[in-house]
Design a protein around this motif. Structure first.
Motif, PDB file in Angstrom:
ATOM      1  N   VAL A 188      59.472 -15.607 -44.591  1.00 18.78           N
ATOM      2  CA  VAL A 188      59.466 -14.205 -44.384  1.00 18.78           C
ATOM      3  C   VAL A 188      59.294 -13.946 -42.852  1.00 18.78           C
ATOM      4  O   VAL A 188      58.939 -14.685 -42.322  1.00 18.78           O
ATOM      5  CB  VAL A 188      58.082 -13.460 -45.190  1.00 18.78           C
ATOM      6  CG1 VAL A 188      58.116 -13.974 -46.710  1.00 18.78           C
ATOM      7  CG2 VAL A 188      56.668 -14.262 -44.654  1.00 18.78           C
ATOM      8  N   GLY A 189      59.663 -12.419 -42.632  1.00 16.45           N
ATOM      9  CA  GLY A 189      59.638 -12.001 -41.308  1.00 16.45           C
ATOM     10  C   GLY A 189      60.724 -11.221 -41.075  1.00 16.45           C
ATOM     11  O   GLY A 189      61.919 -11.458 -41.507  1.00 16.45           O
ATOM     12  N   LYS A 190      60.532 -10.400 -40.051  1.00 17.32           N
ATOM     13  CA  LYS A 190      61.597  -9.256 -39.903  1.00 17.32           C
ATOM     14  C   LYS A 190      62.729 -10.039 -38.870  1.00 17.32           C
ATOM     15  O   LYS A 190      63.868  -9.666 -38.738  1.00 17.32           O
ATOM     16  CB  LYS A 190      60.969  -8.311 -38.743  1.00 17.32           C
ATOM     17  CG  LYS A 190      60.335  -7.273 -39.646  1.00 17.32           C
ATOM     18  CD  LYS A 190      59.680  -5.934 -38.851  1.00 17.32           C
ATOM     19  CE  LYS A 190      59.017  -5.013 -39.791  1.00 17.32           C
ATOM     20  NZ  LYS A 190      58.574  -3.966 -39.105  1.00 17.32           N
ATOM     21  N   ALA A 191      62.225 -11.161 -38.006  1.00 15.62           N
ATOM     22  CA  ALA A 191      63.361 -11.822 -37.307  1.00 15.62           C
ATOM     23  C   ALA A 191      64.019 -12.709 -37.795  1.00 15.62           C
ATOM     24  O   ALA A 191      64.722 -13.871 -37.414  1.00 15.62           O
ATOM     25  CB  ALA A 191      62.682 -12.287 -36.104  1.00 15.62           C
ATOM     26  N   MET A 192      64.297 -13.021 -39.389  1.00 13.61           N
ATOM     27  CA  MET A 192      65.088 -13.829 -39.943  1.00 13.61           C
ATOM     28  C   MET A 192      66.549 -13.613 -39.671  1.00 13.61           C
ATOM     29  O   MET A 192      67.165 -12.631 -39.161  1.00 13.61           O
ATOM     30  CB  MET A 192      65.091 -13.967 -41.676  1.00 13.61           C
ATOM     31  CG  MET A 192      63.444 -14.219 -42.067  1.00 13.61           C
ATOM     32  SD  MET A 192      63.309 -14.697 -43.718  1.00 13.61           S
ATOM     33  CE  MET A 192      63.722 -13.102 -44.439  1.00 13.61           C
ATOM     34  N   PRO A 193      67.447 -14.798 -39.676  1.00 20.59           N
ATOM     35  CA  PRO A 193      68.839 -14.789 -39.432  1.00 20.59           C
ATOM     36  C   PRO A 193      69.598 -13.743 -40.255  1.00 20.59           C
ATOM     37  O   PRO A 193      69.064 -13.412 -41.254  1.00 20.59           O
ATOM     38  CB  PRO A 193      69.027 -15.991 -40.041  1.00 20.59           C
ATOM     39  CG  PRO A 193      67.902 -16.992 -39.794  1.00 20.59           C
ATOM     40  CD  PRO A 193      66.960 -16.297 -40.068  1.00 20.59           C
ATOM     41  N   THR A 194      70.413 -13.112 -40.201  1.00 20.38           N
ATOM     42  CA  THR A 194      71.393 -12.121 -40.720  1.00 20.38           C
ATOM     43  C   THR A 194      71.939 -12.682 -41.947  1.00 20.38           C
ATOM     44  O   THR A 194      72.531 -13.701 -41.958  1.00 20.38           O
ATOM     45  CB  THR A 194      72.721 -11.704 -39.842  1.00 20.38           C
ATOM     46  OG1 THR A 194      72.085 -11.270 -38.445  1.00 20.38           O
ATOM     47  CG2 THR A 194      73.396 -10.538 -40.544  1.00 20.38           C
ATOM     48  N   GLY A 195      71.554 -11.995 -42.909  1.00 22.59           N
ATOM     49  CA  GLY A 195      71.912 -12.452 -44.318  1.00 22.59           C
ATOM     50  C   GLY A 195      70.814 -13.068 -45.005  1.00 22.59           C
ATOM     51  O   GLY A 195      71.098 -13.349 -46.514  1.00 22.59           O
ATOM     52  N   THR A 246      67.728  -5.382 -46.175  1.00 23.13           N
ATOM     53  CA  THR A 246      67.649  -6.767 -45.420  1.00 23.13           C
ATOM     54  C   THR A 246      68.467  -6.747 -43.997  1.00 23.13           C
ATOM     55  O   THR A 246      67.922  -7.138 -43.008  1.00 23.13           O
ATOM     56  CB  THR A 246      68.221  -7.798 -46.138  1.00 23.13           C
ATOM     57  OG1 THR A 246      67.180  -8.187 -47.342  1.00 23.13           O
ATOM     58  CG2 THR A 246      68.027  -8.914 -45.467  1.00 23.13           C
ATOM     59  N   TYR A 247      69.544  -5.867 -44.009  1.00 19.34           N
ATOM     60  CA  TYR A 247      70.174  -5.928 -42.930  1.00 19.34           C
ATOM     61  C   TYR A 247      69.970  -4.853 -41.924  1.00 19.34           C
ATOM     62  O   TYR A 247      70.450  -4.593 -40.778  1.00 19.34           O
ATOM     63  CB  TYR A 247      71.761  -5.461 -43.458  1.00 19.34           C
ATOM     64  CG  TYR A 247      72.339  -6.609 -44.126  1.00 19.34           C
ATOM     65  CD1 TYR A 247      72.717  -7.821 -43.631  1.00 19.34           C
ATOM     66  CD2 TYR A 247      72.417  -6.570 -45.568  1.00 19.34           C
ATOM     67  CE1 TYR A 247      73.373  -8.876 -44.397  1.00 19.34           C
ATOM     68  CE2 TYR A 247      72.921  -7.685 -46.335  1.00 19.34           C
ATOM     69  CZ  TYR A 247      73.413  -8.739 -45.764  1.00 19.34           C
ATOM     70  OH  TYR A 247      73.660  -9.632 -46.565  1.00 19.34           O
ATOM     71  N   PHE A 248      68.785  -4.031 -42.168  1.00 19.65           N
ATOM     72  CA  PHE A 248      68.272  -3.188 -41.157  1.00 19.65           C
ATOM     73  C   PHE A 248      66.734  -3.428 -40.869  1.00 19.65           C
ATOM     74  O   PHE A 248      65.918  -2.372 -40.744  1.00 19.65           O
ATOM     75  CB  PHE A 248      68.310  -1.772 -41.727  1.00 19.65           C
ATOM     76  CG  PHE A 248      69.746  -1.347 -41.927  1.00 19.65           C
ATOM     77  CD1 PHE A 248      70.565  -0.473 -41.114  1.00 19.65           C
ATOM     78  CD2 PHE A 248      70.338  -1.780 -43.098  1.00 19.65           C
ATOM     79  CE1 PHE A 248      71.806  -0.407 -41.117  1.00 19.65           C
ATOM     80  CE2 PHE A 248      71.842  -1.329 -43.344  1.00 19.65           C
ATOM     81  CZ  PHE A 248      72.172  -0.688 -42.478  1.00 19.65           C
ATOM     82  N   ALA A 249      66.253  -4.975 -41.038  1.00 18.63           N
ATOM     83  CA  ALA A 249      65.124  -5.190 -40.471  1.00 18.63           C
ATOM     84  C   ALA A 249      64.622  -4.669 -39.439  1.00 18.63           C
ATOM     85  O   ALA A 249      63.110  -4.207 -39.195  1.00 18.63           O
ATOM     86  CB  ALA A 249      64.914  -6.558 -40.544  1.00 18.63           C
ATOM     87  N   GLU A 250      65.139  -4.549 -38.271  1.00 16.39           N
ATOM     88  CA  GLU A 250      64.918  -3.985 -37.134  1.00 16.39           C
ATOM     89  C   GLU A 250      64.885  -2.344 -36.818  1.00 16.39           C
ATOM     90  O   GLU A 250      64.525  -1.871 -35.755  1.00 16.39           O
ATOM     91  CB  GLU A 250      65.500  -4.793 -35.780  1.00 16.39           C
ATOM     92  CG  GLU A 250      65.355  -6.093 -35.869  1.00 16.39           C
ATOM     93  CD  GLU A 250      63.814  -6.693 -35.809  1.00 16.39           C
ATOM     94  OE1 GLU A 250      63.018  -5.819 -34.919  1.00 16.39           O
ATOM     95  OE2 GLU A 250      63.329  -7.438 -36.374  1.00 16.39           O
TER      96      GLU A 250
END
Length: 425
Positions: free
Chosen positions: A166-173, A244-248
């Motif tokens: 888990v985490g906002k900085a996970m890789p794209t996808g 997921t693709y807009f975590a940041e």
């Protein structure tokens, strides 16, 4: 149940071998339980590789029992999610499928460990970077790499899949693939599009495929070659797949109807030189009930991104990327001057918008569209495409413009301002 547990982790060298031990204490000096986890790469790593190999083979053979054999059954919720993931995977037309452990720094991976899994496994838990390599039959010409942060726990003398990172900085996808929907999916397809929808939405899928075919024809009129011409489209009701693709940048989610996501032969965050493979299109489920004309525009726009994916790089300006997609989507001429004036409003047309600020102003899409339309009308559509492709070789607008169009950036911006001024009259 013990209310206080002290976990002591240490590395011991025994005859040249590495091992990790963790000990549970009740606050006193006497240990009440202990276990040993062999962390030597040739042992622990191989054991995890074996799990991943069996897990992928279970998908290819469509064996739920084999899939669940390496899953931690102590958490009913996670076990049920794994069953659903397996069911979704086996519904997809997979021509190739494999899991590959990708070596990453342990400290970096540890940041993705969910607290509840640390509480359960303590030092006997690892977050493993896994590359999911797959190819959709009839869509992908080469395998596509997507990331999975798998949490492994050591229990009863073996490694089991215990959860997801888990985490906002996970890789794209990560957590954003069709099989991650968390609900049953249905798959509809034609020769050029595979659409993944929520189960029971097959009727809507047929209508979506018709719109998709129209969109692909529109794109092919401008970009007939240079890409596969086929797309995997995900349009499930679970909004988490899209979010997921807009975590940041969660503030942008509500303003985006769909997103085109480029994927590569390796996970970009884990690879020094990834090679472009394809572009996936993911729909915001809130937009699936939009009017037909709006859905048509959105599909054509995103398919244009897919078509230009092979020639879109880090130096391609956002106004070119988005403006070109709007240029193709509006190529059918379904717009009017009054509508353009209303949308432009008081938008400042001075310098081409910088990438960092582009998405802060939605009307920059219109400005980019008009810039691309002006280039096509002034220099020809072939020059517009060459201008787009020029950023694969050069990084500055001025350099690309001079080589392809024969004018510098300043002159190009003046032509854009003059063109927009005419639209405002």
């Amino acid at each position: 149940m013990l209310t206080t547990l002290l976990v002591v982790s240490m590395l011991l060298a025994v005859g040249g071998a590495g091992a990790a031990a963790w000990v549970l204490r009740d606050g006193g000096d006497t240990p009440i339980a202990s276990t040993w986890v062999d962390v030597r790469p040739e042992v622990g790593g191989k054991a995890i590789d074996d799990v991943l190999t069996r897990h992928a083979a279970a998908v290819r053979s469509k064996s739920l029992d084999a899939w669940m054999a390496d899953v931690d059954q102590s958490d009913p919720g996670f076990a049920q999610r794994q069953r659903q993931e397996f069911e979704n995977l086996t519904k997809l037309p997979l021509a190739e499928f494999s899991f590959e452990r990708t070596v990453q720094p342990a400290r970096k991976m540890a940041a993705y460990l969910p607290s509840q899994l640390f509480d359960r496994y303590h030092a006997a838990a690892r977050v493993i970077a896994v590359t999911v390599r797959h190819r959709i039959d009839g869509v992908d010409s080469v395998p596509v790499a997507t990331p999975w942060l798998a949490v492994f726990g050591y229990a009863d003398g073996r490694w089991v899949i215990a959860g997801d990172g888990v985490g906002k900085a996970m890789p794209t996808g990560a957590e954003g693939q069709p099989w991650d929907a968390g609900e049953p999916i249905s798959v509809v397809r034609n020769d050029r599009v595979v659409a993944v929808l929520s189960a029971g939405a097959a009727d809507n899928g047929k209508a979506l495929l018709q719109l998709a075919e129209t969109g692909l024809r529109q794109v092919a009129q401008v970009r007939p070659s240079g890409w596969d011409g086929k797309v995997l489209l995900t349009a499930v009701s679970n909004k988490q797949i899209f979010d997921t693709y807009f975590a940041e940048s969660q503030d942008r989610v509500a303003r985006v109807a769909a997103i085109a996501v480029p994927y590569y032969s390796s996970v970009t965050e884990w690879s020094a030189r990834p090679t472009y493979a394809t572009t996936r299109v993911v729909f915001n489920p809130a937009e699936l009930t939009a009017p037909k004309a709006e859905l048509q525009h959105d599909l054509t726009h995103e398919f244009t991104h897919a078509a230009m994916g092979p020639v879109t790089g880090p130096h391609t300006p956002r106004w070119v990327v988005e403006g070109f997609a709007e240029y193709v989507a509006y190529k059918d001429g379904k717009y009017n001057a009054a509508g353009i004036r209303a949308v432009i409003g008081d938008l400042s047309i001075d310098k081409f918008p910088a990438d960092k600020q582009f998405y802060e102003e939605p009307r920059n899409y219109v400005g980019g569209w008009l810039a691309c339309r002006m280039i096509a009308e002034t220099f020809g559509e072939a020059k517009l495409i060459a201008f787009y492709e020029g950023f694969m070789r050069m990084s500055e607008i001025d350099s690309v413009s001079r080589e392809v169009l024969g004018v510098g950036r300043d002159q190009l911006e003046q032509q854009w301002r003059d063109y927009v001024a005419k639209q405002r009259k």
